[in-house]
Design a protein around this motif. Structure first.
Motif, mmCIF file in Angstrom:
data_model
loop_
_atom_site.group_PDB
_atom_site.id
_atom_site.type_symbol
_atom_site.label_atom_id
_atom_site.label_comp_id
_atom_site.label_asym_id
_atom_site.label_seq_id
_atom_site.Cartn_x
_atom_site.Cartn_y
_atom_site.Cartn_z
ATOM 1 N N ILE A 149 91.079 44.572 76.625
ATOM 2 C CA ILE A 149 91.502 45.854 77.202
ATOM 3 C C ILE A 149 90.763 46.970 76.453
ATOM 4 N N HIS A 150 90.245 47.935 77.192
ATOM 5 C CA HIS A 150 89.493 49.033 76.574
ATOM 6 C C HIS A 150 90.432 50.206 76.286
ATOM 7 N N ALA A 226 82.499 38.047 80.571
ATOM 8 C CA ALA A 226 81.813 39.337 80.661
ATOM 9 C C ALA A 226 80.656 39.258 81.665
ATOM 10 N N ALA A 227 79.887 38.160 81.603
ATOM 11 C CA ALA A 227 78.751 38.012 82.528
ATOM 12 C C ALA A 227 79.248 37.916 83.968
ATOM 13 N N LYS A 228 80.352 37.200 84.167
ATOM 14 C CA LYS A 228 80.930 37.072 85.519
ATOM 15 C C LYS A 228 81.388 38.449 86.015
ATOM 16 N N LYS A 386 86.017 39.976 70.721
ATOM 17 C CA LYS A 386 84.890 39.135 71.177
ATOM 18 C C LYS A 386 84.406 39.564 72.553
ATOM 19 N N ARG A 387 85.326 40.048 73.399
ATOM 20 C CA ARG A 387 84.907 40.490 74.734
ATOM 21 C C ARG A 387 83.979 41.711 74.635
ATOM 22 N N GLU A 388 84.270 42.613 73.682
ATOM 23 C CA GLU A 388 83.393 43.782 73.509
ATOM 24 C C GLU A 388 82.057 43.349 72.923
ATOM 25 N N VAL A 389 82.099 42.410 71.975
ATOM 26 C CA VAL A 389 80.854 41.883 71.392
ATOM 27 C C VAL A 389 80.028 41.238 72.511
ATOM 28 N N ALA A 390 80.715 40.523 73.404
ATOM 29 C CA ALA A 390 80.027 39.861 74.521
ATOM 30 C C ALA A 390 79.297 40.902 75.371
#
Ligand code: PMT
Length: 402
Positions: A149-150, A226-228, A386-390
């Motif tokens: 979540i951002h 993230a790519a999806k 990790k999602r932000e790093v991704a």
């Protein structure tokens, strides 16, 4: 998700009950000026501060509220709105909605819809400083951040309750800018085929024992998600982990390093971007016993290990024009030096170096601290989910591809 045909991005704006609710009207306007279509969901308390009619007039859509007790209506509408959204923004967000989101509570239209959406979610908290700084609120925010979540952090200043401190809704211009930043990322990998490897390997000793490592798969799964979300067609090669794969991703399981190599040889050739976050074993037992190895009391157990293939180096050597290869380096000392060596040896375009001994980094945590190395270009990122790093890794992949 909305269909790819629409040209105007869809934003669902959630408004919760705080004095800053009136500022959500200005945010709605800024989002529309930037080209977005906006639908509003208000909590019951938000309706005490601003009339739904105001949002209806501004948005051109009915403002969905909880002021009537017809929960069956939510079950129809929450799914439709969750799918319609390209972005979900909650501004202002009270301590209450943060707590509900962290716990997965779905007891009104807003909490139900945000739980159902697969769109990126941006939250702009606003509340009294004591509530904001309370350990429970801070823990809820950390948990939500670790799930991708951002957040737009609140500002400090004079608050409606008479206190001065942190808790003021961030300027709406800043919230709108973050919304467009997230919307722009939405489809920037459309048309790309991305392969991600994730998780550990298991090298069998006998039918009941194996050698493995601490990889949970979280880093690789965050990359696949993230790519999806950015429009790529994703293949996820996964070791044995206890995570659910992101929806819409092609999942291929592997157990050993040899299995991973076989899967890579099958799928990598057709992909544009290959990201190797898995932790394959460098060695395997020389022989796998057919029966359970029996204990021999008083005798040491000596195990001979033989070298496994280096998957990244093998597949990297077959790199085709237009392909981008990304590797990770899990290091405990001389992190950047070792990572730079692997970048060359494994024919990579980008290596993501992580010091797996640093608190909050590496194995089995929801965050990571990485340095991206691509030729002479080096970028150190702070501790982040990790999602932000991704997303930062994917940004760098797109920069390299030009
Ligand atoms: O899964 P998590 O719990 O979220 O943890 C994330 C992580 C620490 C596993 C991840 O961030 C990470 O660093 N992954 C790489 C782990 C690793 O094997 O690092 P390495 O430095 O040993 O290998 C370098 C690269 O070569 C890696 O891309 C690896 O996938 C690849 N490799 C390694 C050995 C081998 N025999 N074949 C390979 O292809």
């Amino acid at each position: 998700m909305s269909t790819g045909e629409q040209s105007r991005p869809h934003v669902v704006l959630g408004v919760t009950g705080g004095i800053a609710a009136y500022k959500a009207c200005e945010l709605l306007r800024l989002l529309q000026k930037g080209g977005a279509e906006v639908q509003v969901i208000m909590t019951k308390n938000a309706c005490e501060f601003v009339s739904p009619l105001t949002f209806e007039t501004l948005s051109g859509f009915p403002a969905v509220t909880d002021t009537f007790n017809r929960p069956e209506r939510w079950s129809v509408e929450h799914v439709a709105m969750a799918k319609w959204a390209d972005l979900f923004v909650i501004a202002p967000a009270t301590a209450n909605i943060l707590a509900k989101m962290a716990a997965g509570i779905a007891d009104d239209m807003l909490s139900t819809t945000v739980l159902a959406t697969s769109a990126p979610v941006l939250v702009a908290p606003a509340m009294n400083s004591g509530m904001y700084l309370n350990a429970a609120t801070q823990a809820n925010m950390s948990l939500l951040q670790s799930r991708g979540i951002h957040f737009v952090d609140p500002a400090s200043g004079y608050l409606a309750c008479g206190d001065t401190g942190v808790g003021k809704l961030a300027p709406v211009e800043e919230i709108a800018a973050r919304c467009f930043e997230l919307l722009n990322k939405r489809q920037d990998m459309a048309g790309l085929r991305v392969l991600v490897t994730a998780g550990p390997t298991r090298e069998m000793l006998d039918p009941v024992r194996y050698i493995t490592n601490r990889s949970s798969g979280k880093m690789g799964y965050a990359l696949a998600a993230a790519a999806k979300a950015r429009g790529a067609e994703v293949t996820l090669l996964t070791g044995p982990v206890s995570l659910s794969a992101p929806a819409g991703v092609h999942v291929v399981p592997f157990l050993t390093t040899a299995d991973l190599l076989e899967a890579m040889l099958k799928y990598a050739g057709d992909c544009d971007v290959i990201i190797q976050a898995a932790a394959p074993a460098d060695y395997r037992p020389e022989a796998v016993a057919q029966q359970k190895i029996k204990k021999k009391s008083g005798e040491p157990f000596v195990l001979t290990m033989v070298e496994n293939p280096d998957v990244a180096a093998t597949v990297g050597a077959m790199k085709k024009e237009g392909q981008t290869f990304v590797g990770f380096a899990a290091e405990t000392e001389n992190v950047l030096e070792h990572a730079a060596g692997k970048l060359k040896k494994k024919h990579l375009d980008l290596i993501v170096a992580n010091d797996v001994t640093a608190p909050g980094a590496g194995f089995d945590v929801d965050t990571n601290i990485v340095t991206l190395i691509a030729g002479d270009h080096q970028q150190s990122l702070p501790l982040a989910a990790k999602r932000e790093v991704a997303d930062a890794i994917l940004d760098e992949v797109l920069r390299i591809r030009g």
